[in-house]
Motif scaffolding. Structure first.
Motif, PDB file in Angstrom:
ATOM      1  N   ALA A  51       0.819  -1.207   0.000  1.00  0.00           N
ATOM      2  CA  ALA A  51       0.000   0.000   0.000  1.00  0.00           C
ATOM      3  C   ALA A  51       0.856   1.261   0.000  1.00  0.00           C
ATOM      4  N   PHE A  52       0.264   2.346  -0.507  1.00  0.00           N
ATOM      5  CA  PHE A  52       0.930   3.641  -0.582  1.00  0.00           C
ATOM      6  C   PHE A  52       1.335   4.184   0.778  1.00  0.00           C
ATOM      7  N   LYS A  53       0.663   3.732   1.824  1.00  0.00           N
ATOM      8  CA  LYS A  53       0.872   4.328   3.145  1.00  0.00           C
ATOM      9  C   LYS A  53       2.279   4.110   3.691  1.00  0.00           C
ATOM     10  N   VAL A  54       3.062   3.252   3.045  1.00  0.00           N
ATOM     11  CA  VAL A  54       4.456   3.077   3.456  1.00  0.00           C
ATOM     12  C   VAL A  54       5.237   4.376   3.261  1.00  0.00           C
ATOM     13  N   ARG A  55       4.765   5.233   2.369  1.00  0.00           N
ATOM     14  CA  ARG A  55       5.453   6.502   2.120  1.00  0.00           C
ATOM     15  C   ARG A  55       5.354   7.418   3.345  1.00  0.00           C
ATOM     16  N   GLY A  56       4.145   7.700   3.790  1.00  0.00           N
ATOM     17  CA  GLY A  56       3.965   8.570   4.938  1.00  0.00           C
ATOM     18  C   GLY A  56       4.509   7.957   6.215  1.00  0.00           C
ATOM     19  N   ALA A  57       4.312   6.644   6.364  1.00  0.00           N
ATOM     20  CA  ALA A  57       4.799   5.953   7.565  1.00  0.00           C
ATOM     21  C   ALA A  57       6.320   6.017   7.646  1.00  0.00           C
ATOM     22  N   SER A  58       6.993   5.782   6.516  1.00  0.00           N
ATOM     23  CA  SER A  58       8.454   5.824   6.501  1.00  0.00           C
ATOM     24  C   SER A  58       8.969   7.229   6.780  1.00  0.00           C
ATOM     25  N   ASN A  59       8.284   8.227   6.242  1.00  0.00           N
ATOM     26  CA  ASN A  59       8.709   9.607   6.500  1.00  0.00           C
ATOM     27  C   ASN A  59       8.628   9.930   7.986  1.00  0.00           C
ATOM     28  N   ALA A  60       7.546   9.479   8.637  1.00  0.00           N
ATOM     29  CA  ALA A  60       7.388   9.740  10.075  1.00  0.00           C
ATOM     30  C   ALA A  60       8.419   8.974  10.897  1.00  0.00           C
ATOM     31  N   VAL A  61       8.601   7.690  10.605  1.00  0.00           N
ATOM     32  CA  VAL A  61       9.505   6.853  11.399  1.00  0.00           C
ATOM     33  C   VAL A  61      10.960   7.291  11.249  1.00  0.00           C
ATOM     34  N   PHE A  62      11.391   7.534  10.017  1.00  0.00           N
ATOM     35  CA  PHE A  62      12.794   7.877   9.803  1.00  0.00           C
ATOM     36  C   PHE A  62      13.075   9.361  10.044  1.00  0.00           C
ATOM     37  N   GLY A  63      12.019  10.126  10.319  1.00  0.00           N
ATOM     38  CA  GLY A  63      12.195  11.520  10.694  1.00  0.00           C
ATOM     39  C   GLY A  63      12.353  11.719  12.189  1.00  0.00           C
ATOM     40  N   LEU A  64      12.122  10.664  12.982  1.00  0.00           N
ATOM     41  CA  LEU A  64      12.288  10.758  14.433  1.00  0.00           C
ATOM     42  C   LEU A  64      13.769  10.816  14.789  1.00  0.00           C
ATOM     43  N   ASP A  65      14.090  11.621  15.802  1.00  0.00           N
ATOM     44  CA  ASP A  65      15.468  11.560  16.280  1.00  0.00           C
ATOM     45  C   ASP A  65      15.630  10.307  17.140  1.00  0.00           C
ATOM     46  N   ASP A  66      16.873   9.966  17.460  1.00  0.00           N
ATOM     47  CA  ASP A  66      17.141   8.698  18.142  1.00  0.00           C
ATOM     48  C   ASP A  66      16.452   8.613  19.495  1.00  0.00           C
ATOM     49  N   GLU A  67      16.369   9.727  20.195  1.00  0.00           N
ATOM     50  CA  GLU A  67      15.744   9.723  21.522  1.00  0.00           C
ATOM     51  C   GLU A  67      14.251   9.456  21.406  1.00  0.00           C
ATOM     52  N   GLN A  68      13.592  10.104  20.452  1.00  0.00           N
ATOM     53  CA  GLN A  68      12.160   9.877  20.224  1.00  0.00           C
ATOM     54  C   GLN A  68      11.904   8.432  19.800  1.00  0.00           C
TER      55      GLN A  68
END
Length: 317
Positions: A51-68
């Motif tokens: 599904a397309f939602k891997v795009r938004g999900a990946s942006n959110a997950v890989f945009g987190l800093d290490d502490e978050q």
């Protein structure tokens, strides 16, 4: 309310490129003849989680800093966002907690678990989803990645239309399904900046037509628990997605359950790709409104292909 920008979408595309597929665009002479238009199907069902939602999900997950990221992520979803967030979290090696309605397709639950997501089930209503999720998040502390009303998610979904216009030579329309409005919002974000001549059309089931009614009324109308075979389109618009829908969507068309099933069968047979009912809604509305699209170049976003093969809608029709 932060409204994502073109720059956010461009940054998202660079961030997620290592984790997603640049999906193909398929055409069909038969479907062109049937519709009277030139149709270009962007096959997001070919993403690894389907599904397309891997795009938004990946942006959110890989945009987190290490502490978050240490606390992981959490969400509520009828299926595809849940599986895609679980997939992105698995790639980054962080936990993912998901609230899903107990009526969600088994194929989608299986996918979430395969990617390491932990599921808490709820009743199939927006009220139950949000209440159950509040408890789960309080217990886990994970970063809430909303399925659609999240600037990071919308910026990620906008990368799909960026690829689509790069893969085609100009489009008159782009048609995508609408539920909560994440894909449509991302589409509006990208096309209003990169291809403002292209009109964005949203496609919705008649039996879950709150976005259509909202669009006509000029304010959000939310249904709590609509019923349709298009299980990915059961959720209402929120403030952020409403911003894009109200400002950038050209029109919303609806299709009946029978029309959705027919479109799904036609695409399986003639486009030869597996798509879920929600993904068939755009073609159903195009075939229902041929006069609008006649002679035009039309991009169609095939949003997902996660289907319970034992429960295909035409088996009981």
């Amino acid at each position: 309310m932060y409204i994502p920008t073109l720059e956010d979408m461009l940054v998202a595309h660079e961030r997620i490129k290592p984790h997603i597929r640049r999906t193909p665009v398929r055409t069909s002479d038969y479907l062109n003849e049937l519709s009277g238009a030139q149709l270009f199907f962007k096959c997001e069902n070919f993403q690894e989680p389907g599904a397309f939602k891997v795009r938004g999900a990946s942006n959110a997950v890989f945009g987190l800093d290490d502490e978050q990221a240490k606390q992981g992520v959490a969400t509520h979803s009828s299926g595809n966002h849940a599986s895609c967030l679980s997939y992105a979290a698995m790639l980054r090696g962080i936990p993912c907690n998901v609230v899903m309605p107990h009526t969600a397709p088994q194929a989608k639950k299986d996918t979430v678990r395969r990617y390491g997501g932990k599921i808490t089930e709820c009743e199939p209503s927006t009220t139950s989803r949000e209440a159950t999720f509040a408890k789960v998040q309080a217990e886990t502390g994970g970063d809430f990645v909303h399925p659609y009303n999240d600037p990071r998610v919308i910026a990620g979904q906008g990368t799909c239309s960026k690829e689509l216009i790069e893969q085609t030579d100009g489009l008159d329309f782009v048609v995508a399904p609408i539920g909560g409005g994440g894909m449509i919002s991302g589409t509006c974000l990208t096309l209003s900046n990169l291809a403002p001549e292209t009109k964005v059309i949203a496609a919705e089931p008649e039996q879950a037509d709150d976005a259509y009614r909202s669009f006509k009324a000029g304010h959000i109308i939310a249904d709590d628990a609509p019923k349709t075979i298009a299980d990915g389109l059961l959720v209402p618009l929120k403030d952020l997605t409403w911003h894009f829908v109200s400002n950038n969507v050209h029109e919303i068309y609806t299709a009946s359950e029978e029309e959705i099933i027919d479109a799904m069968k036609i695409t399986w047979k003639h486009l030869r790709v597996v798509m879920e009912p929600s993904s068939a809604v755009p073609l159903a509305t195009i075939l229902k409104n041929k006069q609008v699209f006649a002679g035009k170049r039309v991009g169609v976003i095939v949003t997902g292909g996660n289907v319970d093969l034992g429960k295909l809608p035409w088996l009981n029709s």
